[in-house]
Enzyme design. Structure first.
Site, PDB file in Angstrom:
ATOM      1  N   LYS A  13      15.897  21.900 -35.904  1.00 23.09           N
ATOM      2  CA  LYS A  13      16.475  20.694 -35.288  1.00 23.09           C
ATOM      3  C   LYS A  13      17.968  20.578 -35.615  1.00 23.09           C
ATOM      4  O   LYS A  13      18.788  20.368 -34.735  1.00 23.09           O
ATOM      5  CB  LYS A  13      15.730  19.433 -35.775  1.00 23.09           C
ATOM      6  CG  LYS A  13      14.227  19.465 -35.521  1.00 23.09           C
ATOM      7  CD  LYS A  13      13.527  18.215 -36.007  1.00 23.09           C
ATOM      8  CE  LYS A  13      13.549  18.002 -37.499  1.00 23.09           C
ATOM      9  NZ  LYS A  13      12.776  19.005 -38.281  1.00 23.09           N
ATOM     10  N   ARG A  88       9.523   9.462 -36.667  1.00 23.98           N
ATOM     11  CA  ARG A  88       8.634  10.318 -37.436  1.00 23.98           C
ATOM     12  C   ARG A  88       7.261   9.705 -37.641  1.00 23.98           C
ATOM     13  O   ARG A  88       6.422  10.309 -38.287  1.00 23.98           O
ATOM     14  CB  ARG A  88       9.254  10.522 -38.821  1.00 23.98           C
ATOM     15  CG  ARG A  88       9.831  11.903 -39.032  1.00 23.98           C
ATOM     16  CD  ARG A  88      10.456  11.895 -40.405  1.00 23.98           C
ATOM     17  NE  ARG A  88      10.526  13.200 -40.967  1.00 23.98           N
ATOM     18  CZ  ARG A  88      11.636  13.930 -41.002  1.00 23.98           C
ATOM     19  NH1 ARG A  88      12.743  13.493 -40.459  1.00 23.98           N
ATOM     20  NH2 ARG A  88      11.619  15.107 -41.569  1.00 23.98           N
ATOM     21  N   ARG A 127      17.233  28.768 -46.774  1.00 23.38           N
ATOM     22  CA  ARG A 127      18.313  27.913 -46.240  1.00 23.38           C
ATOM     23  C   ARG A 127      19.316  27.519 -47.322  1.00 23.38           C
ATOM     24  O   ARG A 127      18.956  27.196 -48.437  1.00 23.38           O
ATOM     25  CB  ARG A 127      17.682  26.637 -45.665  1.00 23.38           C
ATOM     26  CG  ARG A 127      18.718  25.597 -45.284  1.00 23.38           C
ATOM     27  CD  ARG A 127      18.166  24.511 -44.428  1.00 23.38           C
ATOM     28  NE  ARG A 127      17.149  23.713 -45.072  1.00 23.38           N
ATOM     29  CZ  ARG A 127      16.517  22.721 -44.463  1.00 23.38           C
ATOM     30  NH1 ARG A 127      16.801  22.428 -43.213  1.00 23.38           N
ATOM     31  NH2 ARG A 127      15.611  22.029 -45.088  1.00 23.38           N
ATOM     32  N   ARG A 161      18.849  22.611 -50.798  1.00 25.03           N
ATOM     33  CA  ARG A 161      18.229  21.294 -50.878  1.00 25.03           C
ATOM     34  C   ARG A 161      17.115  21.267 -51.905  1.00 25.03           C
ATOM     35  O   ARG A 161      16.332  22.203 -51.998  1.00 25.03           O
ATOM     36  CB  ARG A 161      17.687  20.893 -49.496  1.00 25.03           C
ATOM     37  CG  ARG A 161      18.747  20.217 -48.648  1.00 25.03           C
ATOM     38  CD  ARG A 161      18.353  20.003 -47.230  1.00 25.03           C
ATOM     39  NE  ARG A 161      17.052  19.405 -47.009  1.00 25.03           N
ATOM     40  CZ  ARG A 161      16.584  19.086 -45.812  1.00 25.03           C
ATOM     41  NH1 ARG A 161      17.342  19.276 -44.743  1.00 25.03           N
ATOM     42  NH2 ARG A 161      15.389  18.566 -45.666  1.00 25.03           N
ATOM     43  N   ARG A 172       5.799  18.212 -47.265  1.00 28.41           N
ATOM     44  CA  ARG A 172       6.523  17.804 -46.038  1.00 28.41           C
ATOM     45  C   ARG A 172       5.737  18.205 -44.792  1.00 28.41           C
ATOM     46  O   ARG A 172       5.677  17.465 -43.810  1.00 28.41           O
ATOM     47  CB  ARG A 172       7.927  18.441 -46.018  1.00 28.41           C
ATOM     48  CG  ARG A 172       8.868  17.799 -47.022  1.00 28.41           C
ATOM     49  CD  ARG A 172      10.071  18.676 -47.322  1.00 28.41           C
ATOM     50  NE  ARG A 172      10.911  18.912 -46.168  1.00 28.41           N
ATOM     51  CZ  ARG A 172      11.832  19.871 -46.110  1.00 28.41           C
ATOM     52  NH1 ARG A 172      12.035  20.670 -47.155  1.00 28.41           N
ATOM     53  NH2 ARG A 172      12.558  20.025 -45.032  1.00 28.41           N
TER      54      ARG A 172
END
Ligand code: AP5
Length: 216
Positions: A13, A88, A127, A161, A172
């Site tokens: 996203k 969400r 990431r 992160r 998650r």
């Protein structure tokens, strides 16, 4: 033009939102980025949100709805918005519809990036981002042109992160499957949902999104 980018953690996203910003001059409204700014500022909301985010859970609806409403007001009159990470929950989706009606804003597309769980784990574990300008990278799929130097701003500090560790990623994903995926039929019934194969390379995914936006 206004759109929602929808998909599980690591679907791409943020990656696609950045391309849409650069190409169409849209404004990206990422609720995850807003929360991380609150965490960095040490505000009461940030302290509360950090615990929830590090557990991989969702921040309560009332806080998120107020936060996004303020940001939409701030950007009203711009060339259009991309909602990245909102809504969400069903409660957020319903509140968003009421909010958009009240503000006289039309949502043109809801675009779902479809990816499987193996890809999510591979993407999130690799990431990282520039600590200075926030540009996103990946150990394998999106390396800086010169190792250790940000392509965009030349900075040499990067960060990962705290919620990208294996345990939090599992939580998650569970939150997505239990609370976020159930919104999809809501948009399907409204006829605004478009699906894109998020497993393709970043440029192919972007070309598909452009096709949807430009009505090809
Ligand atoms: P948030 O920041 O929104 O995280 P997320 O939804 O889990 O999504 P990510 O940012 O992890 O992934 P992405 O889809 O943007 O993927 P990206 O483009 O970076 O939310 C964090 C937390 O905040 C939540 O867990 C929750 O606690 C809270 N929160 C936020 N909004 C909330 C709300 N509305 N209500 C309640 N709580 C809320 O890509 C990932 C990696 O893959 C990158 O390294 C990228 O380079 C790579 N990549 C991307 N696309 C491709 C591709 N096509 N091929 C190969 N690699 C790719």
């Amino acid at each position: 033009m206004n759109l929602i980018l929808f998909g599980p953690p690591g679907a791409g996203k943020g990656t696609q939102a950045q391309r849409l910003v650069d190409t169409y001059g849209l404004v990206q409204l990422s609720t995850g980025d807003m929360l991380r700014s609150e965490v960095a500022s040490g505000s009461d909301l940030g302290v509360r949100a950090k615990r929830i985010m590090d557990d991989g859970q969702l921040v309560p609806d009332d806080l998120m709805i107020e936060m996004i409403s303020r940001q939409i007001d701030a950007e009203n009159g711009s060339g259009g918005i991309i909602l990245d990470g909102f809504p969400r929950t069903t409660g957020q989706a319903e509140a968003l519809d009421n909010m958009l009606d009240t503000k006289g804003i039309k949502m043109d597309h809801v675009i779902q990036l479809e990816v499987d769980e193996d890809a999510i784990v591979a993407r999130l574990s690799g990431r990282f981002a520039c600590s200075s300008c926030g540009t996103g990278y990946h150990d394998i799929y999106a390396k800086p042109e010169v190792e250790g130097v940000c392509d965009k701003c030349g900075a040499t500090e990067f960060s990962r992160r705290s919620d990208d560790n294996a345990e939090t990623v599992r939580a998650r994903l569970a939150a997505y499957n239990e609370q976020t995926a159930p919104i999809l039929p809501y948009y399907e019934e409204k006829g605004s949902l478009k699906r894109v194969n998020g497993l393709d390379g970043m440029e192919i995914v972007f070309a598909e999104i452009r096709g949807i936006i430009e009505g090809e």
